[in-house]
Design a protein around this motif. Structure first.
Motif, PDB file in Angstrom:
ATOM      1  N   GLU A 133     -10.152  27.041  17.791  1.00 21.22           N
ATOM      2  CA  GLU A 133     -10.960  25.887  17.390  1.00 21.22           C
ATOM      3  C   GLU A 133     -10.322  25.194  16.194  1.00 21.22           C
ATOM      4  OE1 GLU A 133     -15.126  25.685  15.181  1.00 21.22           O
ATOM      5  OE2 GLU A 133     -15.350  26.415  17.241  1.00 21.22           O
ATOM      6  N   PHE A 134      -9.961  23.927  16.387  1.00 16.87           N
ATOM      7  CA  PHE A 134      -9.319  23.131  15.345  1.00 16.87           C
ATOM      8  C   PHE A 134     -10.259  22.015  14.884  1.00 16.87           C
ATOM      9  CE2 PHE A 134      -5.921  24.898  17.893  1.00 16.87           C
ATOM     10  CZ  PHE A 134      -4.933  25.230  16.982  1.00 16.87           C
ATOM     11  N   ILE A 135     -10.129  21.642  13.614  1.00 21.40           N
ATOM     12  CA  ILE A 135     -10.843  20.473  13.112  1.00 21.40           C
ATOM     13  C   ILE A 135      -9.823  19.507  12.506  1.00 21.40           C
ATOM     14  CG2 ILE A 135     -13.039  21.629  12.689  1.00 21.40           C
ATOM     15  CD1 ILE A 135     -12.228  21.872   9.739  1.00 21.40           C
ATOM     16  N   PRO A 136     -10.035  18.184  12.681  1.00 19.58           N
ATOM     17  CA  PRO A 136      -9.092  17.204  12.122  1.00 19.58           C
ATOM     18  C   PRO A 136      -9.372  16.982  10.634  1.00 19.58           C
ATOM     19  CG  PRO A 136     -10.819  16.085  13.356  1.00 19.58           C
ATOM     20  CD  PRO A 136     -11.084  17.554  13.493  1.00 19.58           C
TER      21      PRO A 136
ATOM     22  N   PRO B 270      -4.297  10.923  12.656  1.00 18.27           N
ATOM     23  CA  PRO B 270      -4.906   9.877  13.486  1.00 18.27           C
ATOM     24  C   PRO B 270      -6.277  10.220  14.066  1.00 18.27           C
ATOM     25  CG  PRO B 270      -3.149  10.991  14.678  1.00 18.27           C
ATOM     26  CD  PRO B 270      -3.080  11.483  13.272  1.00 18.27           C
ATOM     27  N   PHE B 271      -6.658  11.495  14.097  1.00 21.51           N
ATOM     28  CA  PHE B 271      -7.918  11.870  14.742  1.00 21.51           C
ATOM     29  C   PHE B 271      -9.029  12.214  13.754  1.00 21.51           C
ATOM     30  CE2 PHE B 271      -4.500  12.984  17.738  1.00 21.51           C
ATOM     31  CZ  PHE B 271      -4.821  12.081  18.749  1.00 21.51           C
ATOM     32  N   ARG B 272      -8.725  12.126  12.475  1.00 26.09           N
ATOM     33  CA  ARG B 272      -9.774  12.349  11.489  1.00 26.09           C
ATOM     34  C   ARG B 272     -10.790  11.206  11.578  1.00 26.09           C
ATOM     35  NH1 ARG B 272      -9.241  12.703   4.844  1.00 26.09           N
ATOM     36  NH2 ARG B 272     -11.412  13.333   4.488  1.00 26.09           N
ATOM     37  N   GLY B 273     -12.057  11.539  11.667  1.00 28.39           N
ATOM     38  CA  GLY B 273     -13.094  10.527  11.820  1.00 28.39           C
ATOM     39  C   GLY B 273     -13.368  10.155  13.262  1.00 28.39           C
ATOM     40  N   LYS B 274     -12.500  10.572  14.177  1.00 33.92           N
ATOM     41  CA  LYS B 274     -12.685  10.265  15.601  1.00 33.92           C
ATOM     42  C   LYS B 274     -13.179  11.477  16.386  1.00 33.92           C
ATOM     43  CE  LYS B 274      -9.167   6.608  15.969  1.00 33.92           C
ATOM     44  NZ  LYS B 274      -7.953   6.170  16.700  1.00 33.92           N
ATOM     45  N   LEU B 275     -12.722  12.662  15.971  1.00 30.16           N
ATOM     46  CA  LEU B 275     -13.098  13.889  16.664  1.00 30.16           C
ATOM     47  C   LEU B 275     -13.848  14.822  15.728  1.00 30.16           C
ATOM     48  CD1 LEU B 275      -9.805  14.812  18.586  1.00 30.16           C
ATOM     49  CD2 LEU B 275     -11.723  13.411  19.373  1.00 30.16           C
ATOM     50  N   ASP B 276     -14.791  15.572  16.301  1.00 28.86           N
ATOM     51  CA  ASP B 276     -15.423  16.651  15.550  1.00 28.86           C
ATOM     52  C   ASP B 276     -14.525  17.891  15.553  1.00 28.86           C
ATOM     53  OD1 ASP B 276     -17.737  15.491  14.604  1.00 28.86           O
ATOM     54  OD2 ASP B 276     -18.868  15.888  16.430  1.00 28.86           O
ATOM     55  N   GLU B 277     -14.003  18.200  16.722  1.00 22.92           N
ATOM     56  CA  GLU B 277     -13.148  19.381  16.838  1.00 22.92           C
ATOM     57  C   GLU B 277     -12.332  19.304  18.119  1.00 22.92           C
ATOM     58  OE1 GLU B 277     -15.902  22.653  16.793  1.00 22.92           O
ATOM     59  OE2 GLU B 277     -16.211  22.561  18.955  1.00 22.92           O
ATOM     60  N   LEU B 278     -11.344  20.174  18.169  1.00 22.61           N
ATOM     61  CA  LEU B 278     -10.493  20.331  19.345  1.00 22.61           C
ATOM     62  C   LEU B 278     -10.395  21.816  19.643  1.00 22.61           C
ATOM     63  CD1 LEU B 278      -8.355  19.189  21.419  1.00 22.61           C
ATOM     64  CD2 LEU B 278      -6.635  19.664  19.633  1.00 22.61           C
TER      65      LEU B 278
ATOM     66  N   VAL C 130       2.748  24.478  20.274  1.00 21.70           N
ATOM     67  CA  VAL C 130       1.431  23.843  20.369  1.00 21.70           C
ATOM     68  C   VAL C 130       0.715  23.903  19.023  1.00 21.70           C
ATOM     69  CG1 VAL C 130      -0.838  23.934  21.478  1.00 21.70           C
ATOM     70  CG2 VAL C 130       1.222  24.334  22.837  1.00 21.70           C
ATOM     71  N   PHE C 131       0.729  25.061  18.387  1.00 21.94           N
ATOM     72  CA  PHE C 131       0.102  25.197  17.067  1.00 21.94           C
ATOM     73  C   PHE C 131       0.754  24.248  16.058  1.00 21.94           C
ATOM     74  CE2 PHE C 131      -1.071  29.777  18.267  1.00 21.94           C
ATOM     75  CZ  PHE C 131      -2.387  29.435  18.543  1.00 21.94           C
ATOM     76  N   GLY C 132       2.085  24.182  16.086  1.00 23.92           N
ATOM     77  CA  GLY C 132       2.796  23.307  15.155  1.00 23.92           C
ATOM     78  C   GLY C 132       2.480  21.841  15.394  1.00 23.92           C
ATOM     79  N   ALA C 133       2.381  21.440  16.669  1.00 22.33           N
ATOM     80  CA  ALA C 133       2.057  20.051  16.995  1.00 22.33           C
ATOM     81  C   ALA C 133       0.649  19.706  16.526  1.00 22.33           C
ATOM     82  CB  ALA C 133       2.184  19.829  18.500  1.00 22.33           C
ATOM     83  N   ALA C 134      -0.300  20.628  16.732  1.00 28.67           N
ATOM     84  CA  ALA C 134      -1.679  20.390  16.279  1.00 28.67           C
ATOM     85  C   ALA C 134      -1.728  20.225  14.758  1.00 28.67           C
ATOM     86  CB  ALA C 134      -2.584  21.543  16.722  1.00 28.67           C
ATOM     87  N   GLU C 135      -0.980  21.065  14.056  1.00 24.46           N
ATOM     88  CA  GLU C 135      -0.944  20.960  12.590  1.00 24.46           C
ATOM     89  C   GLU C 135      -0.324  19.635  12.145  1.00 24.46           C
ATOM     90  OE1 GLU C 135       0.798  23.440   8.717  1.00 24.46           O
ATOM     91  OE2 GLU C 135       1.043  24.232  10.739  1.00 24.46           O
ATOM     92  N   ASP C 136       0.751  19.228  12.813  1.00 23.32           N
ATOM     93  CA  ASP C 136       1.405  17.965  12.452  1.00 23.32           C
ATOM     94  C   ASP C 136       0.520  16.753  12.752  1.00 23.32           C
ATOM     95  OD1 ASP C 136       3.611  19.334  11.565  1.00 23.32           O
ATOM     96  OD2 ASP C 136       4.756  19.067  13.415  1.00 23.32           O
ATOM     97  N   LEU C 137      -0.423  16.913  13.672  1.00 28.22           N
ATOM     98  CA  LEU C 137      -1.360  15.838  13.991  1.00 28.22           C
ATOM     99  C   LEU C 137      -2.576  15.834  13.063  1.00 28.22           C
ATOM    100  CD1 LEU C 137      -1.280  15.963  17.902  1.00 28.22           C
ATOM    101  CD2 LEU C 137      -0.408  14.124  16.444  1.00 28.22           C
ATOM    102  N   GLY C 138      -2.579  16.739  12.094  1.00 27.75           N
ATOM    103  CA  GLY C 138      -3.649  16.766  11.106  1.00 27.75           C
ATOM    104  C   GLY C 138      -4.770  17.746  11.391  1.00 27.75           C
ATOM    105  N   PHE C 139      -4.585  18.615  12.393  1.00 26.95           N
ATOM    106  CA  PHE C 139      -5.616  19.605  12.720  1.00 26.95           C
ATOM    107  C   PHE C 139      -5.410  20.894  11.927  1.00 26.95           C
ATOM    108  CE2 PHE C 139      -5.646  16.921  16.520  1.00 26.95           C
ATOM    109  CZ  PHE C 139      -7.010  16.750  16.726  1.00 26.95           C
ATOM    110  N   ARG C 140      -6.517  21.515  11.555  1.00 28.37           N
ATOM    111  CA  ARG C 140      -6.484  22.822  10.891  1.00 28.37           C
ATOM    112  C   ARG C 140      -7.248  23.818  11.750  1.00 28.37           C
ATOM    113  NH1 ARG C 140     -10.149  25.326   7.736  1.00 28.37           N
ATOM    114  NH2 ARG C 140     -11.337  23.422   7.323  1.00 28.37           N
TER     115      ARG C 140
END
Length: 256
Positions: A177-180, A184-192, A143-153
């Protein structure tokens, strides 16, 4: 034996000391912990009713609009039955116990420790404290790896008091707490925000809170009313590890 030694021992002066040595300090949730407890007798013979090991962490509670740090008992294990320890006598007792599957991870400000105590009647409780590091298992890593690959930190990880609807065995949940920052989610989400609820060694429920970025007047109004957050529940298993990125992306895309 001097009567003074007996009196001193009963109030914890010159009483037994305890030290715990763990086989190692890095573990995964659900893994077996092994080690040795060394007990050194004091100036007088003492009866030890039990030796116990307990797992602890801290979490954030809120009361009267104020936040404070509380200590949580994660689990407790009895190691021995009643025994006597003589003056200056030394005993070594091997032990093992299994970490619960719902252990928090040693990420961010989260600290986890093992406390060892001797239950001695009418005496100050001699205790020992050993910190351990709990690492994410394969499913969590996916899950952590997938979030990172999707551009989340990962921005923060903290244990907080669980609301009534999210409370399980423990009084807290650990939020990641992740931020993009790209993807694809940069500019669309504040956080995950992600919370893990282990169901078994190979199955886990994920609780996702998708915080959409406010767009336009309606978006700012939604944010002001705190209606811009969507809560998502999904179940993942070890069989999902190869496709975790696609599974996580699809879940987030439905609400971003």
């Amino acid at each position: 034996m001097s009567i003074f030694n007996k009196v001193f021992a009963s109030i914890g002066i010159g009483s037994a000391q305890v030290d715990t040595r763990l086989e190692r300090d890095n573990y995964f949730p659900g893994e077996e912990v092994k080690g040795i407890i060394t007990i050194n007798g004091g100036k007088a013979e003492q009866r030890v009713d039990e030796i116990y090991l307990s797992l602890h962490t801290t979490y954030i509670k809120e009361a009267d609009d104020k936040k404070y740090t509380a200590t949580a008992l994660i689990d407790r294990f009895r190691v021995t039955e009643t025994f006597d320890i003589g003056p200056s006598e030394s005993k070594e007792i091997p032990f093992s116990f299994q970490l619960p599957g719902d252990m928090p991870l040693s990420i961010g400000r989260t600290k986890i420790w093992v406390s060892t105590g001797l239950d001695i009647k009418n005496a100050v409780d001699p205790s020992d404290k050993d910190f351990i590091k709990v690492l994410p298992n394969r499913l969590m890593e996916a899950v952590f790896g997938a979030a990172e690959d999707l551009g989340f930190r990962l921005r923060d990880a903290e244990c907080e008091e669980a609301s009534y609807r999210l409370r399980r065995r423990l009084p807290f949940i650990q939020e990641f707490e992740f931020i993009p920052v790209s993807g694809p989610f940069r500019g669309k989400l504040d956080e995950l925000e992600v919370v893990f609820f282990p169901l078994s060694e190979n199955e886990m429920e994920l609780y996702l809170q998708v915080d959409r970025r406010a767009r336009g007047l309606g978006g700012f109004l939604a944010e002001a009313l705190e209606t811009d957050e969507t809560n998502v529940r999904m179940t993942v298993t070890s069989a999902d590890i190869p496709s975790m990125l696609q599974k996580l992306k699809a879940a987030i895309e439905r609400y971003s």
